[in-house]
Design an enzyme around this catalytic site. Sequence first.
Site, PDB file in Angstrom:
ATOM      1  CG  HIS A  54       0.561  28.892  -1.498  1.00 52.15           C
ATOM      2  ND1 HIS A  54       0.558  29.187  -2.849  1.00 52.15           N
ATOM      3  CD2 HIS A  54       1.432  27.862  -1.331  1.00 52.15           C
ATOM      4  CE1 HIS A  54       1.373  28.341  -3.481  1.00 52.15           C
ATOM      5  NE2 HIS A  54       1.915  27.538  -2.584  1.00 52.15           N
ATOM      6  CG  ASN A 272       1.830  19.263  -6.149  1.00 49.77           C
ATOM      7  OD1 ASN A 272       3.031  19.009  -6.218  1.00 49.77           O
ATOM      8  ND2 ASN A 272       1.143  19.726  -7.182  1.00 49.77           N
ATOM      9  CG  ASP A 299       4.055  24.418  -0.603  1.00 54.67           C
ATOM     10  OD1 ASP A 299       3.318  25.375  -0.948  1.00 54.67           O
ATOM     11  OD2 ASP A 299       4.089  23.339  -1.212  1.00 54.67           O
ATOM     12  CG  HIS A 303      -6.519  24.002   0.520  1.00 53.48           C
ATOM     13  ND1 HIS A 303      -6.780  24.595  -0.698  1.00 53.48           N
ATOM     14  CD2 HIS A 303      -5.290  23.453   0.413  1.00 53.48           C
ATOM     15  CE1 HIS A 303      -5.749  24.393  -1.506  1.00 53.48           C
ATOM     16  NE2 HIS A 303      -4.826  23.709  -0.862  1.00 53.48           N
TER      17      HIS A 303
END
Lengths: 428, 315
Positions: A54, A272, A299, A303
Site C-alpha cells: 500500500h 486485517n 501487505d 497509517h
Amino acid sequence: MFTLKNVQLANGEVCDVVIEDEYIKAVGQSMNEGELIDCSGLIALQGFVDLHTHLREPGFEQSETILTGSRAAAKGGFTAVHAMANTMPVADNAAVVEQVYALGKSAGYVQVQPIGAVTLGLNGVQLADLGKMNASKANVTVFSDDGKCVNDSLVMRRALEYVKAFDGVVAQHAQDPALTIGAQMNEGELSLKLGLTGWPAVAETAIIARDVLLAEQVQSKLHVCHVSTKGSVEIIRWAKSKGIKVTAEVTPHHLLLTEKLTSDYNPIFKVNPPLRTDEDVQALREAVADGTIDIVATDHAPHPADSKDCEWGEAAFGMIGLETAAAIVKTTLVDTGLISWSRFEEVLSTNPARIGKLRDQGQQIAEGNFANLTLMDARKVFSVSSNSESKSANNPFLGHELSGEIIHTIYKGVFTVKNSAIQRLGAK
Amino acid sequence: MKHLLSINDLDVQSALSVMNLALEMQQVNAREVKKLPALNGRTVANLFFEDSTRTRFSFELAAKRLSADVVNFSAKGSSVSKGESLKDTVQTIEAMGVEALIVRHHHSGAAKTIANSDWSKSIVINAGDGTHEHPTQALLDALTIRQRLKGKADSGDLAGLRVLIVGDILHSRVARSNCLLLRLLGASVGLCGPATLIPNDALKLADSVYFNLDEALADNFDVVMMLRMQRERMNSAFIPSETEYATLWGLTESRFNSLSNDTLIMHPGPMNRGLEISSTAADSAQSAILEQVTNGVAVRMAVLYKLLAKESSLS
C-alpha cells in the site's frame, strides 16, 4: 561498470558479478572490471518483488507517498512493488494507474507496478475498467479490491472470466463481510476474554473455498492475498492437487506474530486479517516450505500516528513491513531449516514476478539478465529499530531480534541502497 | 496496584479486602449523615462515553460520600473520526487537575488503553468497557451473594456456592467479570443461554454451560443471575423473536415457582420485565436486585478509598 567481488549465490557458489548499465555483464571467477566492491560474506539474491504494497498515493499522502514507499522498499531489498488499488481516487481506471506508474518511475527506487481495482470504487458491484487498465501504459494484469472482499459470487465469477482475455489474475482479499461485522481480532478463547468481537477463521476459508471452485469452473487464475489460517492452507493445498490455477501469499507478520500480542489492546497489532494462533503460524510456515503458499508479500500498510494512538476499536487495521520482510522470512523459515536460499529467492522474487508478470524482475543472477540484486549479510543479527524510510511508524516488530540485514540493493544496475544506507538518486 | 481495570488485577486477598471495606462503608451509608472526609480535596471525573444512569449515579454518590469533588463528562460516540479523540478528551480533563478517571466506554479495552498510555497519569477505574469487563459490578454482586447466603457480616469467600448466569453471555461484560471474580472466590459458575449468545470457548470462562434453561434450573443453583437482553440482538439473527426468548430463556413465573425457596435471584439492571425476568421473580423476597444497587455504592466507595486515599492500596 562495477564488479561485486566474492558474493555467495543462493546455490552456495562464491563468485564475482560484473554489472554494466542495467545488466549483468558477467558472472564468474576473478572478474575485476570497473569499480571493485568487496562483498565477501554477503549473499547475493535476486531483487525482491512485493505483490502487495500500500503506497497510499494518491489520496493518503499523510501516510505514505510513492517516493517514501519506494525508498522503504529499496531499503528492504525490493526492486519491484505492486501498488494496491485502494487509494483515493481508487485505481479503477487507466488514468489513476498510469499516474501511479509514472510517479513510481520518477521516484526511481523500484519498479512500481499498479494493481487495478476489480470493481468500480471497490464497490463490489460493477466491474472496473479492467481491459483499459490492461491496455494502458501501466499494463495492469493483477486486479484486487484488497481491503475489501469481492463478496458477490457472480461478480467474482465475471471478474475471473473477464481477465482471461489478457491472462490476468484476480487477487482476492478473502473475508466474508457478514461473518466479520465489527470483527476486531481472531475469534477464540482470547477474543472471548478480551471482549473483542471475533473474526472467525471460516470467514476466510469459506471465501477461498468458493473462489477456488469458481476458478476451476471458469478455468481462470486466482491469487489469494494474505492467507492467515491453517484451514485456508488446507483448502489451497487441495485446490492445487486438483490442478486449479491458484496461487497464494502469506505476510511476514502472519509468519511471526500471534494473537497473544493483542492482550494489552495495543493497536499496533491490529491488522486485517487478524493475527492468529501458534498453530496457524506453524501451518503457514510449513505451507511456504511445501509449496502450497507461493510467495511472501508484505501487505505494507502505513497509517498516521493518530490512527494507532487510540483505543483498539477506533484504530486502523494494518502495519508496515517492507523493511523487515526479508529478515523475517530468513529468521522464521531459513534459520529454522524449513526452506533453502533457493526457495527464499522463489518466494520473494521469482514467484511474485511471475504472478505479477514483471518480465524484468525475478531473473536469475546470470549474464545478460537485468541487474536487480539484493546483497544480504545473513549472519547479522539485529534488533528492529524505529528507523524507517516509510513515512509511517506503525511497526509491530520493534524490538524483535531478527537475522539478515540488507547491505546493498541494486535496481537495474543502480545502487538504491549502499552499505545499508538509502542512496540519493539523481535530481529526483 | 494503581488502577482497577479488570478482575484479573485482583487476587483473593485484595478482592476480599475491598468487599470487607464495603461492609464498613455500608455502616456509613446507614447513618443519617452519610459522609466521610477521606477524599476531601480530591477530584475524580466520571468519563462516560456510553449512556448509563445508574452506574454514573452510583460512582458519583460513592465519591461524594467520601467528600471528593466529582465532575461528570459524557461524550456519546466520541471517536477519532467523529469529533475529539479519547487522547484529547483525557488530556483535557486531566489538565483541569483531575486525579482519577472513572471510565465507561463502548470499546473493549478503552480503560486499559488510558491506563497504559503515555498521555494519562490518572488513576483509572473501569466502569464498563465494551463487551469486556465491569469489575465493580462483579464486586457488588459477590458482596450481595455473600451477605444473602452467608450472613450480613461474613468476611470470607464464596467457596462451595453455585451461581447460574442466564442470557446474552457473548456481549456481557457483567458475565465476564462475574465469572472471573466468583470463581476466584471459590464459587462455581454455570452459563446458560441460546447457543448464538454463548461463545464457543465458554468453558474456558465458566464451569458448565447449558443450552436449556429448564435443565440448568433443575441443577439447583444457589444463585440465578438473569442478564438484560438487548432488544437490538433480534436484528442480527442472534435470536428469532422476543416472545421466543421470553418463553425459552426468561425467568417466568412458573419457572420461578419451580425454584427452591432459598434460590437467590439477581439482575444487574436495567430489567426488561416480561422479557428476561417476570415481575413475580423480580419483586419476590428471594430477589436481591435492589440490594445489588445499594451495595453498588458501598463497593464503589471501597474501591475509591483503596485507590485514592493516602497510604492505601488495593493490594
